[in-house]
Design an enzyme around this catalytic site. Structure first.
Site, PDB file in Angstrom:
ATOM      1  N   TYR A   1     -31.342  16.199 -67.510  1.00 32.74           N
ATOM      2  CA  TYR A   1     -31.650  15.322 -69.286  1.00 32.74           C
ATOM      3  C   TYR A   1     -32.528  14.362 -68.565  1.00 32.74           C
ATOM      4  CZ  TYR A   1     -30.876  13.607 -73.357  1.00 32.74           C
ATOM      5  OH  TYR A   1     -30.946  12.784 -74.752  1.00 32.74           O
ATOM      6  N   CYS A   2     -31.929  13.614 -67.934  1.00 32.11           N
ATOM      7  CA  CYS A   2     -32.810  12.242 -67.566  1.00 32.11           C
ATOM      8  C   CYS A   2     -34.105  12.303 -66.675  1.00 32.11           C
ATOM      9  CB  CYS A   2     -31.844  11.518 -66.894  1.00 32.11           C
ATOM     10  SG  CYS A   2     -30.506  10.655 -67.729  1.00 32.11           S
ATOM     11  N   VAL A   3     -33.687  13.147 -65.953  1.00 30.64           N
ATOM     12  CA  VAL A   3     -35.460  13.218 -65.184  1.00 30.64           C
ATOM     13  C   VAL A   3     -36.419  13.903 -66.035  1.00 30.64           C
ATOM     14  CG1 VAL A   3     -36.328  15.207 -63.863  1.00 30.64           C
ATOM     15  CG2 VAL A   3     -34.186  14.331 -62.976  1.00 30.64           C
TER      16      VAL A   3
ATOM     17  N   HIS B   1     -37.334  10.598 -68.650  1.00 27.91           N
ATOM     18  CA  HIS B   1     -38.008   9.130 -67.971  1.00 27.91           C
ATOM     19  C   HIS B   1     -39.419  10.354 -67.271  1.00 27.91           C
ATOM     20  CE1 HIS B   1     -35.517   6.571 -69.385  1.00 27.91           C
ATOM     21  NE2 HIS B   1     -34.053   7.603 -68.687  1.00 27.91           N
TER      22      HIS B   1
END
Length: 337
Positions: free
Chosen positions: A97-99, A102
């Protein structure tokens, strides 16, 4: 059509949060409402990785203060470099999700995540590098981003799915959706953020010794000191002394490396706890050291004993912060005492 669907999904993003029911913006009051206003102001939306904390208002405020004063606030380090650190840390924590978020922001700003860059290699490594690829005056910002995302990745792995993009977007249209998402995130990131505007959310606290890498930036130091104190306060309500001692003991010798695909290590460790505390011990240990292994079974075992959303958020928040603080010590090579 695709961009309209994605805009609708972003507006409904709180529906992505699992296991707990977030406070709806129209029903938010007090500290939760204050945090929500700041997040929407700086991100253009109520970001689920922050909002998932809403059942525990102090943890909500602390998570936002760390994120805002490291990633969003303007400083010596440009936003693209900080987003690259966030992406690399998220890769190391297996947080897709964060990959996605960002990595998309880096592309939206006008670059690529560039996993081969020295700063990305530094961010992915759990320990200190012999030579840091940045000057000493950048330490508070870049270590701050790394520690913040070691915290957030763990919370996101527990409470959110693998992607911020809605499942209903067909495969043939996902490329278009990803491009739109990158432009949206890049536009948000291009807006400069004034340092220190989140510090009013929580009382000021002294900076703990294991966070002294933040001392070079007053806003970051204040944010982490307040967040650490707020999140530690959960030990009085949701984290028993036995669970806290077990997690701290395991983290004290942890080198930051993956524990592997099995949870057998955690099952063995929690046998030292009373039966009534083992579900909490399992959840806290796995969140801290292998958050990608937290699944419905781990959460369900905890919720059989602790039914309130606040307890689930506080235990995972405390465990995530304990692990992130350990990584900060490893990355700076400092003595935590």
């Amino acid at each position: 059509m695709t961009s309209r669907l994605l805009r609708t999904a972003l507006r409904r993003s709180l529906r992505q949060i699992r296991y707990v029911t977030p406070v709806a913006p129209r029903r938010a009051t007090g500290l939760v409402a204050d945090v929500y206003r700041q997040v929407e102001r700086d991100f253009g939306m109520l970001a689920p990785p922050v909002a998932l904390h809403a059942a525990a208002p102090a943890a909500l405020a602390g998570s936002w203060m760390m994120l805002r004063e490291t990633l969003v606030a303007s400083g010596l380090v440009d936003r693209r470099t900080k987003e690259r650190v966030a992406t690399a840390v998220s890769l190391s924590n297996e947080c897709p999700y964060c990959v996605t978020v960002h990595g998309a922001t880096v592309r939206g700003i006008g670059g690529a995540p560039s996993a081969d860059l020295p700063i990305a290699a530094w961010a992915r490594a759990p320990g200190a590098a012999e030579t840091r690829p940045f000057p000493a005056e950048h330490t508070a910002e870049l270590v701050g981003v790394a520690v913040c995302f070691h915290y957030l990745n763990r919370m996101v792995n527990v409470f959110l799915a693998d992607s911020p993009l809605p499942d209903e977007i067909p495969a043939a249209a996902r490329g278009t959706a990803e491009a739109f998402f990158s432009r949206f995130m890049g536009a948000v990131a291009a807006e400069p953020g004034e340092p220190g505007t989140s510090l009013e959310l929580l009382p000021r606290e002294p900076l703990p010794s294991d966070l002294r890498w933040a001392a070079g930036n007053p806003s970051i130091a204040a944010a982490f000191a307040s967040a650490a104190a707020a999140i530690d306060s959960a030990t009085r309500d949701s984290v028993t002394e036995g669970v806290a001692a077990l997690v701290r003991a395991r983290l004290s010798t942890w080198d930051g490396q993956s524990t592997g695909p099995s949870r057998a290590w955690a099952e063995e460790a929690i046998t030292a706890l009373p039966a009534s505390e083992r579900a909490a011990g399992r959840l806290a240990l796995v969140t801290a050291m292998a958050s990608y292994q937290v699944d419905e079974t781990v959460v369900a075992e905890f919720q059989r004993v602790h039914r309130e959303d606040r307890a689930l958020v506080e235990v995972t928040s405390w465990a995530s912060m304990a692990a992130a603080r350990r990584i900060g010590v490893l990355k700076t090579g400092q003595d935590a005492r």
